[in-house]
Design an enzyme around this catalytic site. Sequence first.
Site, PDB file in Angstrom:
ATOM      1  N   ARG A 147       0.876  -1.256  -0.012  1.00 54.71           N
ATOM      2  CA  ARG A 147       0.062  -0.027   0.068  1.00 54.71           C
ATOM      3  C   ARG A 147       1.055   1.157  -0.088  1.00 54.71           C
ATOM      4  NH1 ARG A 147      -1.822  -3.622   4.155  1.00 54.71           N
ATOM      5  NH2 ARG A 147      -3.992  -4.438   3.631  1.00 54.71           N
ATOM      6  N   LYS A 171      -1.277  -3.135   8.191  1.00 51.33           N
ATOM      7  CA  LYS A 171      -2.446  -2.787   9.137  1.00 51.33           C
ATOM      8  C   LYS A 171      -2.289  -3.484  10.363  1.00 51.33           C
ATOM      9  CE  LYS A 171      -5.830  -1.503   5.484  1.00 51.33           C
ATOM     10  NZ  LYS A 171      -7.248  -1.492   5.084  1.00 51.33           N
ATOM     11  N   HIS A 241      -3.005   2.644  -5.462  1.00 47.83           N
ATOM     12  CA  HIS A 241      -3.791   1.365  -5.241  1.00 47.83           C
ATOM     13  C   HIS A 241      -4.099   0.462  -6.470  1.00 47.83           C
ATOM     14  CE1 HIS A 241      -5.298  -0.344  -1.456  1.00 47.83           C
ATOM     15  NE2 HIS A 241      -6.217  -1.009  -2.068  1.00 47.83           N
ATOM     16  N   ARG A 244      -1.408  -1.848  -6.854  1.00 51.71           N
ATOM     17  CA  ARG A 244      -1.475  -2.852  -5.986  1.00 51.71           C
ATOM     18  C   ARG A 244      -2.427  -3.819  -6.614  1.00 51.71           C
ATOM     19  NH1 ARG A 244      -1.477  -4.622  -0.362  1.00 51.71           N
ATOM     20  NH2 ARG A 244      -3.537  -5.205   0.624  1.00 51.71           N
ATOM     21  N   HIS A 267      -3.607  -9.114   3.542  1.00 46.32           N
ATOM     22  CA  HIS A 267      -4.985  -9.386   3.953  1.00 46.32           C
ATOM     23  C   HIS A 267      -5.140 -10.184   5.054  1.00 46.32           C
ATOM     24  CE1 HIS A 267      -6.583  -8.237  -0.710  1.00 46.32           C
ATOM     25  NE2 HIS A 267      -6.236  -7.406   0.228  1.00 46.32           N
ATOM     26  N   TYR A 276     -10.001 -10.653  -6.846  1.00 49.00           N
ATOM     27  CA  TYR A 276      -9.032 -10.652  -8.204  1.00 49.00           C
ATOM     28  C   TYR A 276      -9.302 -11.685  -8.774  1.00 49.00           C
ATOM     29  CZ  TYR A 276      -6.669  -7.184  -5.517  1.00 49.00           C
ATOM     30  OH  TYR A 276      -6.438  -5.909  -4.805  1.00 49.00           O
TER      31      TYR A 276
END
Length: 295
Positions: A147, A171, A241, A244, A267, A276
């Site tokens: 990111r 994250k 993004h 990404r 993730h 995807y």
Amino acid sequence: MDHKESFLQFLKIEKRYSPHTVRSYLNDLDQFDNYLRLQNQSGNPDDITSHDVRSWIVSLIGDGYSPSSIHRKISSLRVFYRFLRKEGLATGDPLDKVVLPKTAKRLPVFVEEKALDRLLDDCRFDDGFKGLKDRAIIEMLYFTGIRRGELTGLRKSDVDLRSATVRVTGKRNKQRIIPLIGHFAVKLNDYSRARDAEFPDLTSEWFFVDNRGNKLYDKYVYNTVRKYLAMVTTIEKKSPHVLRHTFATHMLNHGADLNSIKEFLGHANLSATQIYTHNSFEKLRRIYKQAHPRA
């Protein structure tokens, strides 16, 4: 609304959400709070009803907010009330019977492989330190799928050019190790040397720096990606993004399994990665139409 400060501390300390995510929650709660004031409603959580929430949703629709934005705002309220009930600060749940507007499923936007090849093989980057930095930014995003905030947060100690790996803090401060392509590691080394030559007295810990030697800022990354993607593609959205999404789509198209891509992207669960597969299915559909004699 009462108890917002303790909720924000909970997000920062216990949930370890990024400053950007915490600001998003605060903005959503403040917006709801302002709406209640305009309606002369109490900000006490136990005084808020499902009717108040539904009328806010109608107001948001009238103001032109998209269904996805409304979903995010209501999600912020849900998390807030879950926190209040857990802490014994509220008893009811005004979101229990709230119906949200339907959202259209949007496939991730990505850049075609030929366009990326043209960018990395044929397009000319600026000379000197700036050109090396801009190219390193583009390639770091595309070769690793990280990111924008993860890129600007990279420290020198995170990038190990000898082992050709990068340690990424994602994250909730979760870390993951991503391998670097050999020739890309060489270019990162070129960038590192140019950075140290450009700022010989630099004591900053950041791997990517701006033109003054300070930590690279998000807007620079966004503008750089937009500038170079505009040279090779006409897609409307040209953001970090998108690179990404491009990384994940290209990896999947070339045989990488979903679990591996999940780990690369950082993730939390596989459902976030499965979107995807839609893009790859579209590729299979084209191949089927071209190859099957009765298609």
